[in-house]
Design a protein around this motif. Structure first.
Motif, mmCIF file in Angstrom:
data_model
loop_
_atom_site.group_PDB
_atom_site.id
_atom_site.type_symbol
_atom_site.label_atom_id
_atom_site.label_comp_id
_atom_site.label_asym_id
_atom_site.label_seq_id
_atom_site.Cartn_x
_atom_site.Cartn_y
_atom_site.Cartn_z
ATOM 1 N N UNK A 106 37.999 20.514 -20.417
ATOM 2 C CA UNK A 106 36.770 20.911 -19.589
ATOM 3 C C UNK A 106 36.164 22.209 -20.451
ATOM 4 N N UNK A 107 35.008 22.088 -20.855
ATOM 5 C CA UNK A 107 34.203 23.380 -21.428
ATOM 6 C C UNK A 107 32.933 23.276 -20.657
ATOM 7 N N UNK A 108 32.661 24.460 -19.921
ATOM 8 C CA UNK A 108 31.461 24.323 -19.170
ATOM 9 C C UNK A 108 31.151 25.787 -18.884
ATOM 10 N N UNK A 109 29.844 26.218 -18.960
ATOM 11 C CA UNK A 109 29.441 27.580 -18.451
ATOM 12 C C UNK A 109 28.627 27.293 -17.039
ATOM 13 N N UNK A 110 29.380 28.230 -16.383
ATOM 14 C CA UNK A 110 28.709 28.308 -14.768
ATOM 15 C C UNK A 110 28.045 29.530 -14.320
ATOM 16 N N UNK A 111 26.541 29.504 -14.623
ATOM 17 C CA UNK A 111 25.756 30.649 -14.369
ATOM 18 C C UNK A 111 25.826 30.923 -13.030
ATOM 19 N N UNK A 112 25.506 32.109 -12.649
ATOM 20 C CA UNK A 112 25.345 32.612 -11.302
ATOM 21 C C UNK A 112 24.336 31.862 -10.683
ATOM 22 N N UNK A 153 32.899 39.914 -14.423
ATOM 23 C CA UNK A 153 33.402 41.203 -13.989
ATOM 24 C C UNK A 153 33.128 41.419 -12.485
ATOM 25 N N UNK A 154 31.966 41.039 -12.264
ATOM 26 C CA UNK A 154 31.147 41.195 -10.739
ATOM 27 C C UNK A 154 31.243 39.706 -9.861
ATOM 28 N N UNK A 155 31.936 38.995 -10.108
ATOM 29 C CA UNK A 155 32.317 37.748 -9.387
ATOM 30 C C UNK A 155 33.073 38.290 -8.171
ATOM 31 N N UNK A 156 32.736 37.807 -7.174
ATOM 32 C CA UNK A 156 33.440 37.944 -5.732
ATOM 33 C C UNK A 156 33.634 36.497 -5.337
ATOM 34 N N UNK A 157 34.635 35.896 -5.503
ATOM 35 C CA UNK A 157 35.228 34.636 -4.928
ATOM 36 C C UNK A 157 35.393 34.687 -3.560
ATOM 37 N N UNK A 158 35.149 33.794 -2.852
ATOM 38 C CA UNK A 158 35.458 33.117 -1.494
ATOM 39 C C UNK A 158 35.940 31.874 -1.546
ATOM 40 N N UNK A 159 37.035 31.362 -0.792
ATOM 41 C CA UNK A 159 37.607 30.097 -0.937
ATOM 42 C C UNK A 159 37.962 29.756 0.444
ATOM 43 N N UNK A 202 30.957 40.287 1.251
ATOM 44 C CA UNK A 202 29.541 39.926 0.289
ATOM 45 C C UNK A 202 30.035 39.002 -0.921
ATOM 46 N N UNK A 203 30.626 37.952 -0.475
ATOM 47 C CA UNK A 203 31.188 36.968 -1.566
ATOM 48 C C UNK A 203 29.839 36.460 -2.284
ATOM 49 N N UNK A 204 29.758 36.009 -3.767
ATOM 50 C CA UNK A 204 28.856 35.741 -4.418
ATOM 51 C C UNK A 204 29.267 34.371 -5.077
ATOM 52 N N UNK A 205 30.270 33.849 -4.911
ATOM 53 C CA UNK A 205 30.729 32.625 -5.399
ATOM 54 C C UNK A 205 31.789 31.906 -4.330
ATOM 55 N N UNK A 248 24.466 26.651 5.592
ATOM 56 C CA UNK A 248 24.996 27.740 4.466
ATOM 57 C C UNK A 248 24.530 26.972 2.970
ATOM 58 N N UNK A 249 25.062 25.854 2.932
ATOM 59 C CA UNK A 249 24.697 25.333 1.390
ATOM 60 C C UNK A 249 23.304 25.116 0.956
ATOM 61 N N UNK A 250 22.500 25.071 1.869
ATOM 62 C CA UNK A 250 20.875 24.806 1.890
ATOM 63 C C UNK A 250 20.422 26.126 1.340
ATOM 64 N N UNK A 251 20.925 26.985 1.995
ATOM 65 C CA UNK A 251 20.205 28.416 1.506
ATOM 66 C C UNK A 251 21.147 29.485 0.742
ATOM 67 N N UNK A 252 22.290 29.315 0.482
ATOM 68 C CA UNK A 252 23.096 30.139 -0.099
ATOM 69 C C UNK A 252 22.656 30.428 -1.672
ATOM 70 N N UNK A 253 22.490 31.521 -2.125
ATOM 71 C CA UNK A 253 21.771 31.712 -3.465
ATOM 72 C C UNK A 253 22.892 32.141 -4.376
ATOM 73 N N UNK A 254 24.098 32.444 -4.246
ATOM 74 C CA UNK A 254 25.317 32.428 -4.998
ATOM 75 C C UNK A 254 25.602 31.197 -5.507
ATOM 76 N N UNK A 255 26.644 31.140 -6.335
ATOM 77 C CA UNK A 255 27.349 29.948 -7.082
ATOM 78 C C UNK A 255 28.292 29.282 -5.831
ATOM 79 N N UNK A 256 28.116 28.037 -5.871
ATOM 80 C CA UNK A 256 29.038 27.069 -4.945
ATOM 81 C C UNK A 256 29.792 25.972 -6.041
#
Length: 536
Positions: free
Chosen positions: A353-359, A395-401, A470-473, A494-502
Motif C-alpha cells: 500500500x502506497x498512500x498519502x493521507x493529508x490532514x 511531527x505534529x500528528x496526535x493520534x486517538x484510537x 486535542x487529538x487531530x487524527x 462526531x464524524x460529520x463535524x470532525x475537521x481532523x483526519x479519520x
C-alpha cells in the motif's frame, strides 16, 4: 411462546420486572432499549441460559436457538468443522448412528428410531452441503480444517451464525448478529432472515438491519415491555411524536406550577396585609380595602390545593448533541504517508500500500472479515511492525484510537478520573470536567470504575479523552459495536463535524453514509479508491 410476568434481578436490582408477551407465527421482533435495560438478560432467560427469579416461559414444544457472542477459548484447538458439528450436536448423532447401524437388534431399535429422527430434523444427510451454502452466503471461505484460534472476530461470528441457522430451530434469538460482520455477510443474513418463516427476536443497533426485517417492536425499559405493532422506522417516528407530547406535558406542568406559586405568594401578601389592618368605620377607605383583602384569604386554600394537585411527570429531556473538538492548532506536519507498506504476520500479509493521507482526510478501510483491516490499523499505531515498507507519521500528528475492545488498555481499578489523567502531569481538572460535561459525563461519576461502564459510556469517556488531548487524527475500529442509540448519535455527530483526519473501520451503513469519505482503502488487495476525484 408465551412469557408471563418474568422477573430477574442482580444484586437487588430488578432487571426484568414483570415482562409478559407472546411470540406468534412469523413474528420478527426488534427488541430495543437503552444499554443496561436487560435486553441480553431477556434473551438468555428465554434461551434457558439464565435462571429466572419468577414467571413462566411456555414454548409448546418449540425449539430455541440463541446466538452466542463469542467462542470460548477451550475450543481454540478445534477445527472449524469439529466445532460446528459439536455445537449443533450432529457429531454425537453420527457416531451413535454408525454404531447402531452396525449393531442393529430388537433391543436398540427404539433408540435407533429416536436418533434417526433427530438426525433427520437437522437434515443430517445434507449437513455439509447446507453448511457450505450458509458459509458461502456469509462470504466465509476459510478451509474448514482451520483451527478456531486463527479466526478473526468477524469470522467467529459467521461460524456462530451458521450454527444458529443450521440447528433449524423454531425460534431464533439473535443478540447483535451484525457486530464485526462485513457488509456482504450483513446483506446476506438480512435477506435470509427477511425471507425466513421462523419466529425471531433480534437485538441490534444496525438501524437498517432492523428496519428491513422487524415486523414488530418490543421496547424494554425499566424492566417492562411496551409493544409497538410497527416497523422500526415507523416506531422511531412514533417515539419522536411521543417525546414531543411528553415534553409539552412536562413544560406545561412546570409553567402552571410556577404561575400558581406566584398567585399564592401574592395572595399570601394580601392576606397578611388584611390581617394587620383595623377597620374604624364603614366609610373608612382602608376598611373597604381590608374587607377585600379578608375576602382574598378564602382563595389561599383553593390555590394551595390546586398547587399540590399538579404532578410534574417523570421526564428526561434529551441533551442536545454538541460534539466539539479543539484540535491541536500548532503548526507543522500533520500528514501520514504509507510507503510500499505491507502488513501482516505468520502466513498472512496484505498487498503493498502506497498512500498519502493529508490532514483532514476521511478514510474508510474496506474488506471482508479476516482481510487484515485491524492489522493495518495496529501497524499505523506501531503496535505491529510492518513486514516491509514504512509508515511515516508527521511531527505534529496526535493520534486517538478507539478499538473494538474498549477494555483492552485498562486496569481493573481504573476509575473514570484515573483513566483520563494517567501519564498526564499538571492537568487542569476544571478544564477536564468541562470537557466531560460536553460528553454528558457527570462530575459525580468521576470515581466510577471504568470497567463497570456500559459500552456507550466507555465510548463517551474515550471521546472525552481525545478531546482533552486535542487529538487531530482519529482511528476508529468498529466503534459503533454494542452502542445504544444515544451513544450512536454522538458518534454520528462526531464524524460529520470532525475537521481532523479519520481512519475508520465500520460496517454500519448509516455511519459510513455520514462519514463523507475521501478515500476507500481495501487493505487485502492494496486497492485505493480516491473519492475526492468523484466529489470534484
Amino acid at each position: 411462546m408465551i412469557v408471563n410476568n418474568l422477573k430477574v434481578s442482580f444484586s437487588d436490582k430488578n432487571v426484568l420486572n414483570g415482562v409478559s408477551f407472546s411470540l406468534n407465527n412469523k413474528d420478527k421482533i426488534a427488541l430495543v432499549g437503552p444499554n443496561g435495560s436487560g435486553k441480553s438478560t431477556l434473551l438468555k432467560s428465554l434461551a434457558g441460559e439464565l435462571i429466572v427469579d419468577s414467571g413462566s416461559i411456555k414454548t409448546f414444544g418449540e425449539t430455541i436457538s440463541y446466538l452466542k457472542q463469542e467462542i470460548p477459548h477451550v475450543f481454540n484447538d478445534y477445527s472449524i468443522i469439529e466445532f460446528i458439528k459439536k455445537e449443533i450436536g450432529i457429531d454425537k448423532l453420527e457416531k451413535r448412528l454408525n454404531y447402531l447401524e452396525a449393531n442393529l437388534s430388537e433391543e436398540n431399535m427404539n433408540e435407533y428410531g429416536d436418533i434417526i429422527n433427530k438426525f433427520l430434523a437437522l437434515d443430517g444427510y445434507n449437513f455439509e452441503d447446507n453448511l457450505k451454502i450458509v458459509l458461502s452466503g456469509l462470504h466465509f471461505d476459510n478451509d474448514l480444517e482451520t483451527k478456531v484460534r486463527y479466526l478473526s472476530g468477524g469470522e467467529k461470528i459467521k461460524i456462530l451464525i451458521a450454527i444458529l441457522l443450521l440447528k433449524n430451530s423454531d425460534i431464533l434469538l439473535l443478540d447483535e448478529p451484525t457486530n464485526n460482520l462485513d457488509i456482504e455477510a450483513i446483506l446476506w443474513l438480512e435477506n435470509y432472515l427477511k425471507l425466513s418463516n421462523k419466529k425471531m427476536i433480534i437485538v441490534s443497533h444496525d438501524e437498517e438491519f432492523l428496519n428491513n426485517i422487524a415486523t414488530k417492536i418490543f421496547e424494554l425499559n425499566e424492566g417492562k415491555i411496551s409493544e409497538y405493532n410497527l416497523g422500526y422506522n415507523d416506531y422511531l417516528a412514533k417515539k419522536e411524536i411521543e417525546y414531543k407530547r411528553q415534553l409539552d406535558d412536562y413544560t406545561n406542568a412546570i409553567e402552571k406550577k410556577e404561575k400558581l406559586k406566584k398567585q399564592l405568594t401574592k395572595a399570601n401578601e394580601w392576606a397578611s396585609r388584611g390581617l394587620n389592618k383595623k377597620a374604624h368605620s364603614d366609610n373608612d377607605k382602608i376598611a373597604n380595602n381590608f374587607a377585600k383583602e379578608r375576602t382574598n384569604t378564602a382563595n389561599l386554600g383553593k390555590l394551595s390545593k390546586a398547587l399540590n394537585e399538579i404532578d410534574i411527570p417523570n421526564f428526561k429531556e434529551k441533551k442536545p448533541i454538541n460534539v466539539v473538538f479543539d484540535l491541536d492548532d500548532s503548526k507543522g506536519n500533520k500528514d501520514i504517508i504509507l510507503d510500499n507498506l505491507v502488513c501482516g504476520y505468520d502466513n498472512f500479509r496484505t498487498k503493498s500500500i502506497t498512500l498519502s493521507i493529508p490532514f483532514g482526510t476521511k478514510i474508510r478501510i474496506d474488506g471482508k472479515n479476516g482481510s487484515g483491516k485491524t492489522t493495518f490499523v495496529k501497524t499505523i499505531l506501531c503496535e505491529i511492525q510492518p513486514i516491509s515498507g514504512k509508515v511515516i507519521i508527521g511531527k505534529n500528528v496526535k493520534i486517538g484510537y478507539i478499538s473494538q475492545d474498549t477494555l483492552a488498555s485498562t486496569e481493573n481499578n481504573d476509575t473514570i478520573l484515573s483513566y483520563l489523567t494517567k501519564d498526564k502531569n499538571n492537568i487542569d481538572l476544571s478544564q477536564l470536567f468541562i470537557i466531560l460535561d460536553k460528553f454528558d459525563i457527570s462530575y459525580n461519576d468521576k470515581d466510577k470504575l471504568y470497567m463497570s461502564l456500559s459500552p456507550g459510556e466507555r465510548t463517551r469517556v474515550n471521546l472525552a479523552k481525545m478531546a482533552l488531548e486535542k487529538t487531530n487524527v482519529l482511528i476508529l475500529d468498529e466503534v459503533t459495536n454494542h452502542l445504544d442509540t444515544e451513544a450512536l448519535n454522538l458518534i454520528y455527530e462526531l464524524i460529520k463535524n470532525y475537521i481532523g483526519t479519520i481512519i475508520s473501520i465500520s460496517h454500519n451503513r448509516k455511519y459510513n453514509s455520514l462519514l463523507n469519505t475521501d478515500i476507500i482503502l481495501d487493505v487485502e488487495k492494496g486497492k485505493v479508491e480516491n473519492k475526492c476525484l468523484i466529489k470534484k
